[in-house]
Motif scaffolding. Structure first.
Motif: not given
Ligand SMILES: Nc1ncnc2c1ncn2[C@@H]1O[C@H](COP(=O)(O)OP(=O)(O)OP(=O)(O)O)[C@@H](O)[C@H]1O
Ligand SMILES: [Mg+2]
Lengths: 317, 307
Positions: A13-34
C-alpha cells in the motif's frame, strides 16, 4: 504467516500510493517504447531473402572473418570464432538469418533495462527503510505486536516483489513493442548458443529467461546492499546514492584491477554472472560456482548486518 | 489493592556514558491518569520510549499488564496505545489508509471499530483526505485514533495537547477523563502545560534531570500549601487595613487600589469578612488565589533550568 502477509500488504500500500514509485513504472514503459521507436527509425526495413542468396552471403562473410582472425590478437579471436561457427550452423541447417531486428532480438536488447529496474528498486528499497526514520513514522510502526524482524523482512520482500513486477512489465511490454514494431513473424527464431566450439539450438524464451535470471541475481545483490545501507545509516539519500554509485563504478573498477588475483573476491567481480555465458570472466580462473559461492557469502553478510542494525538499535528518530 | 497496569522497576538509561534516566520506579493503576511533568530535557520522552520498547533499558525492567517489555515484547505491547512526541503518520496516505495500516498490524480490528474511533476523535469528514492536507490539530486527533484502534488497556500520550486549540484541548481532556473513568484505562500523559495537568490527572510525577523527584495526587499537590492570599475589595482601604491589623491580627500582604490582600487559611475568610462588615466597611468582593500547580512546579524544580 498471515501476519507476514498483512505486513507485506501494508508495505505494498505504501509503495503503490507513493507517486514516485508509480512514475518509475511508467518510466520503464516509456524507455522501452522510446528504444523501440529509435531502433525502428534507424534500421532499414529488412529485405526478404531471394532464394538461397543468404547462403552465398554467409559463406562470403565467413571467408572474410577467417582472414581477419589471423590479424587480430588472441583475446579477440573467440568472438570471431563464435560468429563463424554460428554462420556455418545456419548454412548447414538451412536457417536463414533475419536481417535487421526481429521481435526476440529486441526483447534480448531490452534485457539491458534490468539495470534500470535495479536502480529503481534500489531507490525504493533504500527509501522504504530509511524514510520511516526520516519521517518519524518508525515510532508508530514499531510499537505494534509484530517483531522488528518481521517488519524489516516485509519491507525487503515488498521491494523484491516490486522488482519482479517491473521484470514482468519489462518482458511483456518489450515483447509487445518488439512485435508491433518489428513484426511477430520472428517468433519462431531459435537461439543459437555457442559453447566450447559447439553450436546448439535453444528455445528463445528459455534463453531470455536465463538472461533475466542472471541479471536478476545482480539486481538482488545491489538491492540487498541498498537495504543494508539504509538500515545501518537510516538515511535514504546515502543508501540510494552509495548503492547506485557502486553499481556504476564497481564493475569498471574491478576490470581495471583485474590483474590482481584478490579482485575475484570483490563483490563487483562476481555480480555479473552473464560473464560466464557471453564474455570472459574478470579473473580468468573464476567459475560460475565460485561466483555463486562468493555472492552467497556477501548476501548473508548484508542480510545479517542489516538485520542486526534494524532490530538491535534504539529508535531515536 | 488491584495490580498496576504499568510497573517501572528501577529503570535506568545510559547513552554514551551519560546517565539520562536514574532509576525510575513507579506504577500506574487502571482507571488512573498519571501526569508526567518535567522541564525540557528532563527525560519524559526517553522514559516513554523505553516503556513502548523503542529504546532498550540499561538497567531495570518495565511490565505492562504483567508482561516484561524486554522479554515478552509482543504480549506487553498489545496492551499499549501510544503517541511518542509528534504523531507522525504517512502523509501520502489518507487518514483512513493510515488507520487501516495500523489495524492490520494489530490483528482483530474490525472495520466497525475503525469507524467508531474515527467518530470518537471527530475526523469523519476529512478521514478520506491525504494526511498532508491535515492541520496539526487534525494530525493529533489521527494520532489519538491510531492509539485507541486496538482498544488498549494502557494509553501513553507524549504531549497530546501540543498544537491543539483551546476547544481541542478541552475535548482531548474529556476523552482522557472518560477513557480512564468509563473504560478503566491506565493513562500516562506528559506535558509542560501545567494548568492542563491539574484538570486532567489524578496523580502527578515530577521528573527532573532523569529523576522522579515527587509523586503526589493532584489534590494533595494543590492543597499542600494551606495558606492562600485573599483579596478583599472594600470602600475604605485605610480603615480596612487598621481593622484587619488590630482586630484580626493578620499580616497584610499588600494594599491595592481597590482593597487589601491578606495571607489566610480557608477557614479564616468568613471571620475576616464578618469583622470588616461589623466595622461598617463596605465589602464588594472576595477573591482567593490558591497556589497553582505551576507555582508549585516551579518551586520544586527551581525555575526553568534545563538539564
Ligand atoms: N539519542 C540520544 N542521545 C543522547 N542524548 C539523548 C538522546 N535522546 C535524548 N537524550 C538526552 O536525554 C535527555 C532527556 O531527553 P527527553 O527527550 O527524554 O526529554 P523530555 O523530557 O521529553 O523533554 P521535552 O519536554 O523537551 O520533550 C536530554 O538531555 C537529551 O539531550
Ligand atoms: Mg519530550
Amino acid at each position: 504467516m498471515s501476519s507476514m502477509l498483512r505486513l507485506i500488504q501494508n508495505e505494498n500500500m505504501k509503495i503503490y500510493r507513493k507517486g514516485t514509485n508509480r512514475i518509475m513504472l511508467l518510466m520503464l514503459v516509456g524507455l522501452i517504447l522510446a528504444a523501440g521507436l529509435i531502433l525502428k527509425l534507424n534500421t532499414p526495413s529488412p529485405k526478404p531473402h531471394v532464394n538461397d542468396s543468404w547462403k552465398q552471403a554467409l559463406i562470403k562473410e565467413n571467408k572474410n572473418l577467417e582472414k581477419e582472425i589471423k590479424k587480430v590478437p588472441k583475446e579477440s579471436q573467440s568472438y570471431l570464432k563464435k560468429e563463424i561457427a554460428i554462420n556455418q550452423y545456419r548454412i548447414d541447417h538451412h536457417l536463414p538469418p533475419v536481417n535487421g531486428l526481429h521481435i526476440w532480438k529486441f526483447v534480448d536488447l531490452m534485457t539491458n533495462l534490468v539495470m534500470v529496474i535495479a536502480i529503481f528498486t534500489i531507490i525504493l528499497a533504500g527509501g522504504s527503510i530509511a524514510s520511516e526514520f526520516n519521517s518519524g513514522t518508525i515510532k508508530l510502526l514499531l510499537i505494534r505486536p509484530v517483531s522488528r524482524t518481521a517488519v524489516l523482512f516485509s519491507k525487503y520482500i515488498a521491494a523484491l516483489l516490486y522488482a519482479v513486477l517491473m521484470l514482468v512489465v519489462l518482458f511483456i511490454v518489450s515483447w509487445l513493442v518488439g512485435g508491433i514494431l518489428f513484426g511477430f513473424n520472428g517468433l519462431t527464431q531459435p537461439y543459437l548458443q555457442y559453447h566450447n566450439g559447439h553450436v546448439t539450438e535453444t528455445n528463445m524464451v528459455l534463453y531470455i529467461f536465463k538472461e533475466y535470471g542472471l541479471n536478476g541475481v545482480q539486481l538482488l545483490m545491489y538491492v540487498t546492499l541498498a537495504a543494508m545501507i539504509s538500515s545501518v545509516f537510516r538515511n535514504s539519500a546515502l543508501a540510494i546514492g552509495l548503492s547506485i554509485f557502486l553499481l556504476m563504478v564497481g564493475p569498471t573498477a574491478v576490470q581495471f584491477l583485474s590483474k590482481y588475483d584478490w579482485v575475484k573476491y570483490v563483490l563487483f567481480a562476481n555480480t555479473n554472472l552473464t560473464q560466464y555465458i557471453t564474455g570472459t570472466p574478470v579473473v580468468s580462473d573464476m567459475t560460475l560456482g565460485f561466483s555463486i559461492a562468493v555472492l552467497a557469502v556477501y548476501y548473508a553478510a548484508f542480510v545479517l548486518i542489516g538485520w542486526l542494525f534494524f532490530t538491535k538499535r534504539d529508535i531515536t528518530a | 489493592m488491584e495490580k498496576p497496569a504499568i510497573t517501572l522497576e528501577n529503570v535506568k538509561k545510559v547513552i554514551g556514558g551519560k546517565t539520562i534516566i536514574h532509576g525510575l520506579t513507579f506504577g500506574i493503576y487502571p482507571g488512573e491518569v498519571f501526569g508526567f511533568l518535567g522541564p525540557n530535557g528532563a527525560g519524559k520522552t526517553t522514559t516513554i520510549r523505553m516503556i513502548v520498547g523503542l529504546m532498550s533499558m540499561t538497567e531495570g525492567n518495565i511490565y505492562i499488564q504483567g508482561h516484561s517489555i524486554k522479554k515478552d515484547f509482543k504480549k506487553a505491547i498489545k496492551n499499549i496505545g501510544a503517541i511518542v512526541e509528534n504523531p507522525e503518520m504517512y502523509k501520502f496516505l489518507t487518514g483512513y489508509q493510515n488507520l487501516l495500516h495500523y489495524s492490520r498490524m494489530a490483528g482483530g480490528v474490525s472495520r466497525e471499530r475503525i469507524s467508531e474511533v474515527i467518530e470518537l476523535v471527530g475526523l469523519k469528514d476529512r478521514i478520506h483526505e491525504k494526511v498532508k492536507t491535515y492541520s496539526l490539530g487534525m494530525r493529533q486527533r489521527l494520532g489519538l485514533a491510531q492509539a485507541l484502534l486496538h482498544s488498549p488497556s494502557v494509553l501513553i500520550l507524549d504531549e497530546p495537547t501540543n498544537g491543539l486549540d483551546p476547544a481541542g484541548i478541552r475535548e482531548i481532556r474529556h476523552y482522557i477523563r472518560r477513557l480512564a473513568e468509563k473504560e478503566s484505562l491506565a493513562i500516562i500523559v506528559s506535558s509542560h502545560l501545567l494548568s492542563e495537568m491539574e484538570l486532567m490527572c489524578d496523580r502527578i510525577g515530577i521528573i527532573q534531570k532523569g529523576q522522579l523527584i515527587d509523586v503526589q495526587t493532584v489534590n494533595d499537590f494543590v492543597q499542600d500549601e494551606k495558606q492562600m492570599s485573599v483579596a478583599f475589595t472594600v470602600d475604605d482601604i485605610d480603615k480596612a487595613v487598621r481593622v484587619a491589623a488590630e482586630q484580626c491580627h493578620f499580616k497584610i500582604v499588600k494594599t491595592k487600589s481597590d482593597g487589601i490582600e491578606l495571607q489566610l487559611e480557608k477557614e479564616q475568610i468568613p471571620i475576616v469578612a464578618e469583622t470588616l462588615m461589623k466595622n461598617k466597611i463596605k465589602l464588594y468582593g472576595i477573591e482567593s488565589t490558591a497556589k497553582t500547580l505551576e507555582d508549585k512546579f516551579l518551586e520544586i524544580t527551581g525555575g526553568k533550568e534545563i538539564v
